[in-house]
Enzyme design. Structure first.
Site, PDB file in Angstrom:
ATOM      1  N   ASP A  12       0.812  -1.224   0.000  1.00 52.99           N
ATOM      2  CA  ASP A  12       0.000   0.000   0.000  1.00 52.99           C
ATOM      3  C   ASP A  12       0.845   1.274   0.000  1.00 52.99           C
ATOM      4  O   ASP A  12       2.004   1.275   0.428  1.00 52.99           O
ATOM      5  CB  ASP A  12      -0.881   0.039   1.257  1.00 52.99           C
ATOM      6  N   HIS A 158       3.477  -2.329   3.258  1.00 56.49           N
ATOM      7  CA  HIS A 158       3.539  -0.969   2.714  1.00 56.49           C
ATOM      8  C   HIS A 158       4.864  -0.770   1.982  1.00 56.49           C
ATOM      9  O   HIS A 158       5.919  -0.996   2.570  1.00 56.49           O
ATOM     10  CB  HIS A 158       3.419   0.072   3.837  1.00 56.49           C
TER      11      HIS A 158
HETATM   12 ZN    ZN Z   1      -2.794   3.283   2.984  1.00 57.43          ZN
END
Ligand code: ZN
Length: 195
Positions: A12, A158
């Site tokens: 992400d 992430h």
């Molecule tokens: Zn996010």
């Protein structure tokens, strides 16, 4: 025959000019694919990374234009955050994003329905959170909420640093590599679209 657990890797908040290429290198080395939930503002800033993600056979999902919290069903916000990003990727790369993940995983039920019916998106959260944004950083996943009998386990990582710009992602790279080394136990797949 051993049936391997299926894992869908998701990243992400990118793309990120330093960490995303490193993740792509790792995926290439281990011949695995992933789904990148990009933010539109980063996609616009780093077009070469979007090109590389797609050229290497990975997928891109819609994580809003500016990592905007979708707490309300507001048409103007949805236009700006979801539709504009969708159109940007389609117009520039002839790629149709099919997965949507709301920032922080939070959004009202009526938006979920709208994403599915009006915008034709499959909403995807995650089964296992790597907590790679939480200090102290780990090098391996905590598997305490591993849903062993679920068909495909979606893991949240992430590559971007939107939420904590001063952080590093070296620990994320380590976690991903340690997981990719377990190819005898897992198959790395894309998540399944809702029909
Ligand atoms: Zn996010």
């Amino acid at each position: 025959m051993i049936i391997k657990q299926k894992i869908a890797l998701t990243f992400d908040d990118g793309p990120h000019p330093f960490y995303t290429p490193k993740i792509l290198d790792l995926l290439q080395k281990h011949k695995s694919k992933a789904l990148f939930f990009c933010a539109g503002k980063n996609a616009k800033k780093y077009p070469k990374l979007i090109k590389r993600i797609l050229a290497e056979g990975h997928q891109i999902g819609n994580h809003t234009w500016s990592h905007y919290p979708l707490f309300q069903n507001n048409e103007n916000v949805l236009q700006r955050e979801i539709v504009d990003f969708h159109d940007f990727i389609f117009d520039n790369y002839q790629y149709t994003m099919k997965f949507f993940r709301p920032p922080w995983g939070v959004f009202p039920r009526n938006i979920k329905k709208k994403m599915e019916t009006q915008y034709n998106y499959t909403t995807l959260l995650w089964d296992v959170n790597s907590f790679d944004y939480c200090f102290p950083y780990r090098k391996n996943l905590y598997l305490f909420n591993w849903k062993k009998n679920k068909k495909t386990i979606t893991i949240l990582f992430h590559d971007g640093v939107i939420l904590s710009p001063s952080t590093t992602r070296f620990h994320t790279l380590k976690m991903v590599e340690n997981l990719l080394l377990k190819q005898s136990e897992f198959d790395f797949v894309f998540p399944t679209l809702k029909k």
